[in-house]
Design an enzyme around this catalytic site. Structure first.
Site, PDB file in Angstrom:
ATOM      1  N   CYS A  21       0.826  -1.213   0.000  1.00  0.00           N
ATOM      2  CA  CYS A  21       0.000   0.000   0.000  1.00  0.00           C
ATOM      3  C   CYS A  21       0.858   1.261   0.000  1.00  0.00           C
ATOM      4  O   CYS A  21       0.347   2.356  -0.188  1.00  0.00           O
ATOM      5  CB  CYS A  21      -0.938   0.003   1.200  1.00  0.00           C
ATOM      6  SG  CYS A  21      -2.138  -1.333   1.157  1.00  0.00           S
ATOM      7  N   HIS A  72     -14.650   8.647  -6.315  1.00  0.00           N
ATOM      8  CA  HIS A  72     -13.727   8.815  -7.455  1.00  0.00           C
ATOM      9  C   HIS A  72     -12.628   9.831  -7.162  1.00  0.00           C
ATOM     10  O   HIS A  72     -12.267  10.640  -8.003  1.00  0.00           O
ATOM     11  CB  HIS A  72     -14.494   9.210  -8.724  1.00  0.00           C
ATOM     12  CG  HIS A  72     -15.316   8.097  -9.265  1.00  0.00           C
ATOM     13  ND1 HIS A  72     -16.610   7.881  -8.852  1.00  0.00           N
ATOM     14  CD2 HIS A  72     -15.021   7.122 -10.158  1.00  0.00           C
ATOM     15  CE1 HIS A  72     -17.087   6.831  -9.498  1.00  0.00           C
ATOM     16  NE2 HIS A  72     -16.143   6.342 -10.289  1.00  0.00           N
ATOM     17  N   GLU A 116     -12.870  -2.220   3.495  1.00  0.00           N
ATOM     18  CA  GLU A 116     -11.853  -2.051   2.458  1.00  0.00           C
ATOM     19  C   GLU A 116     -11.861  -3.306   1.590  1.00  0.00           C
ATOM     20  O   GLU A 116     -11.831  -3.244   0.377  1.00  0.00           O
ATOM     21  CB  GLU A 116     -10.471  -1.841   3.065  1.00  0.00           C
ATOM     22  CG  GLU A 116      -9.395  -1.682   2.014  1.00  0.00           C
ATOM     23  CD  GLU A 116      -8.029  -1.449   2.613  1.00  0.00           C
ATOM     24  OE1 GLU A 116      -7.062  -1.581   1.862  1.00  0.00           O
ATOM     25  OE2 GLU A 116      -7.912  -1.150   3.811  1.00  0.00           O
TER      26      GLU A 116
END
Length: 132
Positions: A21, A72, A116
């Site tokens: 990540c 987004h 997640e």
């Protein structure tokens, strides 16, 4: 996970802590958020509508508090809150909680649950965070 880098750590420390990540250019996730509106005894059910909160209003609050700032978006680059806060799932849950709490009637927000992935789920209840 979003970019997940702490400005207070070195590149090596970020890599060790955040693993894959820790990508300076980022990679995306589609989060799912579930909200529970608490029906506390102190809240009155409207006798005409039969609701504690109008669902149309709730959808508008969710649009304003969650979708507008997060949908987004690159959390680290597009959302001012995450300029100084590491964009972990835990902090996404806090962000959603804080934004919703400003809009919802006092005492109606019970918890925010952010997925997640199916294995990485954060539940936030104000100052009390629990794992599920």
């Amino acid at each position: 996970c979003p970019v997940s880098r702490s400005k207070s750590l070195s590149d090596e420390e970020n890599l060790k802590l955040f693993g894959k990540c820790n990508n300076p250019n980022g990679h995306g996730h589609n989060y799912k958020a579930r909200l529970l509106i608490s029906l506390l005894f102190s809240l009155q059910i409207d006798p005409v509508s039969g609701m504690v909160i109008n669902l149309t209003d709730l959808k508008e609050y969710m649009q304003e508090a969650i979708m507008k700032p997060l949908d987004h978006k690159n959390l680290d680059k597009d959302v001012p809150y995450f300029a100084e806060v590491v964009s972990t799932t835990e902090n996404v849950a806090v962000f959603i909680w804080e934004n919703l709490k400003k809009l919802l009637p006092v005492g109606t927000l019970y918890k925010v649950k952010v997925y997640e992935t199916e294995q990485n789920i954060v539940v936030y209840k104000g100052e009390e965070t629990i794992s599920e």
